[in-house]
Design an enzyme around this catalytic site. Sequence first.
Site, mmCIF file in Angstrom:
data_model
loop_
_atom_site.group_PDB
_atom_site.id
_atom_site.type_symbol
_atom_site.label_atom_id
_atom_site.label_comp_id
_atom_site.label_asym_id
_atom_site.label_seq_id
_atom_site.Cartn_x
_atom_site.Cartn_y
_atom_site.Cartn_z
ATOM 1 N N ASP A 132 -48.219 116.390 101.623
ATOM 2 C CA ASP A 132 -48.160 117.717 102.224
ATOM 3 C C ASP A 132 -47.067 118.511 101.513
ATOM 4 O O ASP A 132 -46.231 117.953 100.822
ATOM 5 C CB ASP A 132 -47.944 117.637 103.734
ATOM 6 N N GLY A 187 -44.558 120.396 102.570
ATOM 7 C CA GLY A 187 -43.246 120.612 103.169
ATOM 8 C C GLY A 187 -43.234 121.772 104.142
ATOM 9 O O GLY A 187 -42.274 121.957 104.888
ATOM 10 N N CYS A 210 -55.164 90.945 116.623
ATOM 11 C CA CYS A 210 -56.121 90.523 117.656
ATOM 12 C C CYS A 210 -56.674 89.128 117.394
ATOM 13 O O CYS A 210 -57.038 88.416 118.333
ATOM 14 C CB CYS A 210 -57.253 91.541 117.762
ATOM 15 N N ASP A 263 -55.332 113.250 109.325
ATOM 16 C CA ASP A 263 -54.102 112.451 109.262
ATOM 17 C C ASP A 263 -53.352 112.656 110.569
ATOM 18 O O ASP A 263 -53.493 113.692 111.213
ATOM 19 C CB ASP A 263 -53.208 112.896 108.094
#
EC number: 2.4.2.29
Length: 370
Positions: free
Chosen positions: A89, A91, A305, A262
Amino acid sequence: MQFELDNTDGKARRGRLKFDRGIVETPAFMPVGTYGTVKGMTPEELDETGAHICLGNTFHLMLRPGTEIIKQHGDLHDFMHWQKPILTDSGGFQVFSLGDLRKITEEGVTFRSPINGEKILLTPEKSMQVQRDLGSDIVMIFDECTPHPATESEARQSMELSLRWAKRSKAEHGDNPSALFGIIQGGMYEGLRDVSLKGLEDIGFDGYAIGGLSVGEPKEDMIRILDHTTDKIPAHKPRYLMGVGKPEDLVEGVRRGVDMFDCVMPTRNARNGHLFVTSGIVKIRNAAHKTDTSPLDDKCDCYTCKNYSRSYLHHLDKCNEILGARLNTIHNLRYYQRVMQGLRDAIAEQKLDEFVADFYAQKDMPVPAL
């Protein structure tokens, strides 16, 4: 980057993003690795959850350790030992999160480093340079994340500034072979979203992100803007919903044609003992799990799990053991990837409605109307 579409079911799309570093099947969920690590995970463990792309954070990596140190290793892939694709990304969102600690001008954003108080100017050009140094496979333009709530006038001003910054981002990106995505802004105003998208299309980008959602607005506003905007993004380009969200949000985004997501939720919630399972959410520190010898989710194939009981995870949580946070993170990330895999398979088989009905039925929730 190449984007190929294989199947559609209603508005939902199945495809793939092709990079030199690998293929990412879409719809895709991208775990967030803010500081060059998805918290608690080795790259091998991250890969085993089914993630084939992750996020790095331009703002934080620029401040610490800085691009000079990262470049000594090659790029961010080499620094963090992750040889699959990385999206960074710009910023913009982190600067937005600083609130009153930052000043926005035409040139960029001035703020004080949260690390040492140093005064820093982050501009579209600087953001592109940092992301080039990081070796990102997908670079995000530098934008202003419109705060919520905002009047239409405030949202317009913010969106227009983001468009001017988008032009500067594209110019600075230049001959960088990495993909460059534009970010649609405009707050909760459909008309402004249209102006933003048209402006970005005129500049031309490899993909388009829907920004400025999941910033505190009511869920119905998020869905309204998503409904309005997603369809209008060119069909041959990937569509990325930034910072979203809960498993139900991913399902609703996919139903509306979103390709990429995301969010820090699976990792952050894992560290707080909130675990996503087929039937909903398990709060592992609740006393009910103290003597429960069953796995967290009997439909899950993750390492956690397959090997540990709820009782053991409860014990680790009560003792604040690091392993507890790690096992929880492995599970939550795998759960998210299993949801995405289920969505991809359902779209390919033209059975999305069945998948969605089953997904909500197992959580004892009604299916939201489209």
